[in-house]
Design a protein around this motif. Structure first.
Motif, PDB file in Angstrom:
ATOM      1  N   ASP A 159      31.421  11.815  12.031  1.00 29.43           N
ATOM      2  CA  ASP A 159      30.500  10.740  12.418  1.00 29.43           C
ATOM      3  C   ASP A 159      31.200   9.667  13.251  1.00 29.43           C
ATOM      4  O   ASP A 159      30.639   9.165  14.227  1.00 29.43           O
ATOM      5  CB  ASP A 159      29.890  10.084  11.166  1.00 29.43           C
ATOM      6  CG  ASP A 159      28.862  10.999  10.530  1.00 29.43           C
ATOM      7  OD1 ASP A 159      28.424  11.963  11.201  1.00 29.43           O
ATOM      8  OD2 ASP A 159      28.520  10.764   9.350  1.00 29.43           O
ATOM      9  N   ASN A 160      32.453   9.314  12.865  1.00 29.82           N
ATOM     10  CA  ASN A 160      33.120   8.247  13.641  1.00 29.82           C
ATOM     11  C   ASN A 160      33.521   8.722  15.039  1.00 29.82           C
ATOM     12  O   ASN A 160      33.627   7.924  15.963  1.00 29.82           O
ATOM     13  CB  ASN A 160      34.293   7.605  12.875  1.00 29.82           C
ATOM     14  CG  ASN A 160      35.230   8.593  12.243  1.00 29.82           C
ATOM     15  OD1 ASN A 160      35.137   9.792  12.494  1.00 29.82           O
ATOM     16  ND2 ASN A 160      36.146   8.104  11.414  1.00 29.82           N
ATOM     17  N   THR A 161      33.707  10.032  15.210  1.00 34.56           N
ATOM     18  CA  THR A 161      33.985  10.565  16.546  1.00 34.56           C
ATOM     19  C   THR A 161      32.713  10.503  17.389  1.00 34.56           C
ATOM     20  O   THR A 161      32.743  10.109  18.566  1.00 34.56           O
ATOM     21  CB  THR A 161      34.495  12.021  16.442  1.00 34.56           C
ATOM     22  OG1 THR A 161      35.688  12.019  15.664  1.00 34.56           O
ATOM     23  CG2 THR A 161      34.773  12.617  17.803  1.00 34.56           C
ATOM     24  N   ILE A 162      31.578  10.856  16.767  1.00 36.56           N
ATOM     25  CA  ILE A 162      30.303  10.785  17.496  1.00 36.56           C
ATOM     26  C   ILE A 162      30.037   9.336  17.921  1.00 36.56           C
ATOM     27  O   ILE A 162      29.679   9.057  19.071  1.00 36.56           O
ATOM     28  CB  ILE A 162      29.150  11.333  16.610  1.00 36.56           C
ATOM     29  CG1 ILE A 162      29.361  12.845  16.401  1.00 36.56           C
ATOM     30  CG2 ILE A 162      27.786  11.037  17.230  1.00 36.56           C
ATOM     31  CD1 ILE A 162      28.399  13.505  15.447  1.00 36.56           C
ATOM     32  N   GLN A 163      30.320   8.408  17.001  1.00 38.47           N
ATOM     33  CA  GLN A 163      30.119   6.981  17.340  1.00 38.47           C
ATOM     34  C   GLN A 163      31.049   6.555  18.476  1.00 38.47           C
ATOM     35  O   GLN A 163      30.644   5.877  19.408  1.00 38.47           O
ATOM     36  CB  GLN A 163      30.391   6.112  16.124  1.00 38.47           C
ATOM     37  CG  GLN A 163      29.159   5.920  15.260  1.00 38.47           C
ATOM     38  CD  GLN A 163      29.508   5.596  13.821  1.00 38.47           C
ATOM     39  OE1 GLN A 163      30.597   5.079  13.555  1.00 38.47           O
ATOM     40  NE2 GLN A 163      28.619   5.906  12.903  1.00 38.47           N
ATOM     41  N   ALA A 164      32.310   6.984  18.381  1.00 40.70           N
ATOM     42  CA  ALA A 164      33.281   6.591  19.415  1.00 40.70           C
ATOM     43  C   ALA A 164      32.889   7.170  20.774  1.00 40.70           C
ATOM     44  O   ALA A 164      33.104   6.540  21.812  1.00 40.70           O
ATOM     45  CB  ALA A 164      34.685   7.056  19.019  1.00 40.70           C
ATOM     46  N   ASN A 165      32.290   8.359  20.786  1.00 40.72           N
ATOM     47  CA  ASN A 165      31.951   9.002  22.058  1.00 40.72           C
ATOM     48  C   ASN A 165      30.586   8.590  22.590  1.00 40.72           C
ATOM     49  O   ASN A 165      30.246   8.889  23.737  1.00 40.72           O
ATOM     50  CB  ASN A 165      32.012  10.526  21.908  1.00 40.72           C
ATOM     51  CG  ASN A 165      33.438  11.003  21.727  1.00 40.72           C
ATOM     52  OD1 ASN A 165      34.366  10.191  21.744  1.00 40.72           O
ATOM     53  ND2 ASN A 165      33.639  12.285  21.560  1.00 40.72           N
TER      54      ASN A 165
END
Ligand code: F6R
Length: 249
Positions: A159-165
């Motif tokens: 989830d935090n990768t999706i948010q970062a991207n």
């Protein structure tokens, strides 16, 4: 492991480009493992500048990218294929036939992963693998918890990768949820590794990767086991590394 501290992002980009240039000059048909993301953009810009000056020749260079979103094609502006064309390949004399990126449109996961592993294995090995690092310690799209013995695989993004991207997409819903990624095993088989990190939001991940326990919870910590790793990071990314060291003095 060698750590090169850069004053700022420009300095980081120049230092990283110098390491890549040295590889290209020493081995004009080198296999470069490449990364996307914000951090290497300046490095690619610097390489383009040196190519334009006549100092670098990419004619025989082969490239193998770390990853690609699953479900989007090369014409999609957010694809890593598009990123590589616009940020590097379209500006240098590389033969596009010598460039490799996972095929995000391939539905057959087993087939695509086997195809990509074959490319890596038949290349004779990656001479220099460029990596960024995620705020959660990921490398490629090897998210926390990943097994270190995986080769190319399809990942569900954290989830935090999706948010970062999400910053690259119109809305967070548009960010693909899956990606093809080289595994830790492929990365560790590279003959040398160059990791670039910029900004305070990378400081904790970088500290844990370099000095924390070697654990799948921080995928980049596996790099402590590789015998030829260079880290180029700016002051902000190295802030925790430096303050921890100072507290020991
Ligand atoms: C990109 C990749 C990712 C990025 C990482 C850092 O191909 O595999 O692991 O390197 O997410 O991204 P930036 O540089 O945008 O902070």
């Amino acid at each position: 492991m060698r750590i090169y501290e850069a004053k700022d992002y420009n300095d980081l980009s120049r230092k990283a480009a110098n390491i890549i240039s040295a590889q290209i000059i020493m081995k004009p048909d080198a296999v470069l493992g490449l990364a996307t993301g914000s951090t290497p953009i300046g490095t690619y810009k610097q390489l383009i500048e040196w190519y334009e000056k006549g100092d670098l020749d990419f004619k025989e260079i082969k490239t193998i990218n770390l990853d690609e979103y699953k479900g989007i094609g090369p014409e999609n502006e957010q694809s890593y294929y598009h990123f590589m064309r616009t940020n590097l390949f379209d500006h240098i004399n590389i033969d596009l036939a010598n460039t490799n990126i996972p095929n995000g449109l391939e539905e057959d996961i087993e087939k695509e992963c086997a195809r990509y592993d074959d490319i890596i294995n038949q290349s004779g090995g990656i001479d220099l693998q460029l990596l960024g690092i995620g705020c959660n310690g990921h490398i490629g799209f090897n998210e926390p918890g990943i097994s270190f013995d995986k080769s190319t695989h399809c990942v569900k993004l954290a989830d935090n990768t999706i948010q970062a991207n999400a910053r690259f997409f119109e809305s967070i819903e548009d960010v693909p949820k899956y990606a093809y990624s080289m595994g830790i095993k492929n990365i560790m088989q590279a003959k040398s590794i160059l990791l670039v990190a910029s900004g305070e939001n990378k400081a904790k991940a970088l500290y844990e990767a370099l000095y924390g326990p070697i654990t799948p919870a921080v995928p980049a910590s596996v790099l402590q086991l590789h015998n030829n790793v260079s880290i180029v990071a700016d002051e902000e990314a190295l802030s925790i590394v430096k303050s921890e060291k100072e507290s020991l003095l």
